[in-house]
Design an enzyme around this catalytic site. Sequence first.
Site, PDB file in Angstrom:
ATOM      1  N   ASP A  97      -4.450  -8.170   0.241  1.00  0.00           N
ATOM      2  CA  ASP A  97      -3.692  -7.319   1.152  1.00  0.00           C
ATOM      3  C   ASP A  97      -3.798  -7.925   2.549  1.00  0.00           C
ATOM      4  O   ASP A  97      -4.893  -8.122   3.072  1.00  0.00           O
ATOM      5  CB  ASP A  97      -4.272  -5.897   1.103  1.00  0.00           C
ATOM      6  CG  ASP A  97      -3.309  -4.871   1.674  1.00  0.00           C
ATOM      7  OD1 ASP A  97      -2.541  -5.215   2.588  1.00  0.00           O
ATOM      8  OD2 ASP A  97      -3.357  -3.709   1.220  1.00  0.00           O
ATOM      9  N   ASP A 108       2.499  -5.239   6.965  1.00  0.00           N
ATOM     10  CA  ASP A 108       1.440  -4.961   5.994  1.00  0.00           C
ATOM     11  C   ASP A 108       2.019  -5.274   4.617  1.00  0.00           C
ATOM     12  O   ASP A 108       3.028  -4.677   4.224  1.00  0.00           O
ATOM     13  CB  ASP A 108       1.079  -3.464   6.159  1.00  0.00           C
ATOM     14  CG  ASP A 108      -0.092  -3.020   5.300  1.00  0.00           C
ATOM     15  OD1 ASP A 108      -0.679  -3.856   4.608  1.00  0.00           O
ATOM     16  OD2 ASP A 108      -0.402  -1.804   5.341  1.00  0.00           O
ATOM     17  N   HIS A 168       2.493   4.413   4.087  1.00  0.00           N
ATOM     18  CA  HIS A 168       2.201   5.077   5.373  1.00  0.00           C
ATOM     19  C   HIS A 168       3.160   4.600   6.447  1.00  0.00           C
ATOM     20  O   HIS A 168       3.708   3.497   6.372  1.00  0.00           O
ATOM     21  CB  HIS A 168       0.767   4.738   5.791  1.00  0.00           C
ATOM     22  CG  HIS A 168       0.432   3.285   5.649  1.00  0.00           C
ATOM     23  ND1 HIS A 168       0.594   2.396   6.675  1.00  0.00           N
ATOM     24  CD2 HIS A 168       0.010   2.553   4.582  1.00  0.00           C
ATOM     25  CE1 HIS A 168       0.257   1.184   6.254  1.00  0.00           C
ATOM     26  NE2 HIS A 168      -0.097   1.247   4.976  1.00  0.00           N
ATOM     27  N   HIS A 176      -2.328   3.288   9.838  1.00  0.00           N
ATOM     28  CA  HIS A 176      -2.009   4.539   9.144  1.00  0.00           C
ATOM     29  C   HIS A 176      -1.643   5.560  10.206  1.00  0.00           C
ATOM     30  O   HIS A 176      -2.501   6.198  10.799  1.00  0.00           O
ATOM     31  CB  HIS A 176      -3.177   5.005   8.273  1.00  0.00           C
ATOM     32  CG  HIS A 176      -3.372   4.113   7.072  1.00  0.00           C
ATOM     33  ND1 HIS A 176      -2.966   4.487   5.810  1.00  0.00           N
ATOM     34  CD2 HIS A 176      -3.872   2.871   6.942  1.00  0.00           C
ATOM     35  CE1 HIS A 176      -3.225   3.494   4.963  1.00  0.00           C
ATOM     36  NE2 HIS A 176      -3.780   2.506   5.632  1.00  0.00           N
ATOM     37  N   GLU A 201       3.516   1.140  -0.984  1.00  0.00           N
ATOM     38  CA  GLU A 201       2.520   0.385  -1.739  1.00  0.00           C
ATOM     39  C   GLU A 201       2.015   1.120  -2.981  1.00  0.00           C
ATOM     40  O   GLU A 201       1.001   1.799  -2.930  1.00  0.00           O
ATOM     41  CB  GLU A 201       1.350  -0.019  -0.842  1.00  0.00           C
ATOM     42  CG  GLU A 201       0.726   1.078  -0.013  1.00  0.00           C
ATOM     43  CD  GLU A 201      -0.416   0.540   0.850  1.00  0.00           C
ATOM     44  OE1 GLU A 201      -1.254  -0.234   0.363  1.00  0.00           O
ATOM     45  OE2 GLU A 201      -0.465   0.906   2.044  1.00  0.00           O
ATOM     46  N   GLU A 296       2.901  -4.377  -2.194  1.00  0.00           N
ATOM     47  CA  GLU A 296       3.234  -3.691  -0.935  1.00  0.00           C
ATOM     48  C   GLU A 296       4.212  -4.484  -0.078  1.00  0.00           C
ATOM     49  O   GLU A 296       4.113  -5.702   0.033  1.00  0.00           O
ATOM     50  CB  GLU A 296       1.943  -3.454  -0.124  1.00  0.00           C
ATOM     51  CG  GLU A 296       2.190  -2.778   1.227  1.00  0.00           C
ATOM     52  CD  GLU A 296       0.897  -2.471   1.982  1.00  0.00           C
ATOM     53  OE1 GLU A 296      -0.107  -3.173   1.751  1.00  0.00           O
ATOM     54  OE2 GLU A 296       0.910  -1.544   2.800  1.00  0.00           O
TER      55      GLU A 296
HETATM   56 MN    MN Z   1      -1.809  -3.284   2.947  1.00  0.00          MN
HETATM   57 MN    MN Z   2      -0.664  -0.441   3.743  1.00  0.00          MN
END
Ligand code: MN
Ligand code: MN
Length: 311
Positions: A97, A108, A168, A176, A201, A296
Amino acid sequence: MDLNNFIFYGQNTIVDSLECYRQAGKIASSIREMTKKKDYIGKTLGEICEETEKEIQIRGGFPAFPVNVSLNEIAAHYTAEPNDQKTVKDGDVLKIDIGVHIDGYIADTAATICYNNDYHSLVKASENALNEGLKIAKNKSKSSDIGKAIENSIIKSGFIPIKNLSGHSLERYTIHAGKSIPNINSIGSFLLEADQAYAIEPFVTLKNGIGIVHEGKIANIFAVISRKPTKNRELDNFLNEIWNRFKSLPFALRWLMDKYDEKNARILLDNLKKKKNIHAYPILVEGKDMMVAQSEHTIIPRETFTEVITS
Ligand code: MN
Ligand code: MN
């Protein structure tokens, strides 16, 4: 009201911020694709994190959080410990990630690298679910409809979603940012807004898992949540140092090893945690220790179409 809890940044226009998001997205996706081509078997998690974070900087970005390298039943939030010697083995399923920011605007993105023939379909299920979610995610679409599409896709593939992990909203210097994009058909719902960044995600596990993650014992990712002075000079100096380096973004214990020794840094972090100046993020583990896959992307819905900035 505690003003130390408020964080101010200079204002940017929407055009500036979109350009930053796009740049961050380009770097994040190119690195995600790079990691998918590598053979990490035999490499330590420490080497993988450091190499990937260095690559973010080489390509002109900044890590928005420590690279997460979560193995097998660990769904998320594992980053290498200082001098982490744990290696990737044949048979492992590795979630990478990656977060990249440009001037605080964050992309992200995550992918699952599968070194186990038994779990290719699990990984594929998370990729398909992400694609189904992306088809629904537009300006004014309902967050619960995205969750529904993700859940249906996962069930159709013969797996189950992790119910208590979600996508998010993203804000400048905040990963977040308050709104959750569910991976199930959930009750509460909101409408996606144009020019607002969201991460989608899906996390997928086996039918004989619980589909819930629990916090594990390890926590190597931290973030400043308050700059309120602590009444202790050493702690205040430490807090200022980490604020100057990382602002409100998550950081890893190993990122402090250039200036502090591990034992001392852990004690300082522990004390700041007790005083509620920093938050620690424990690893998140599937409730029955079942294998987990994740995919994601970060998106920005525009008026009439949606930009997948990490595509
Ligand atoms: Mn992530
Ligand atoms: Mn994320």
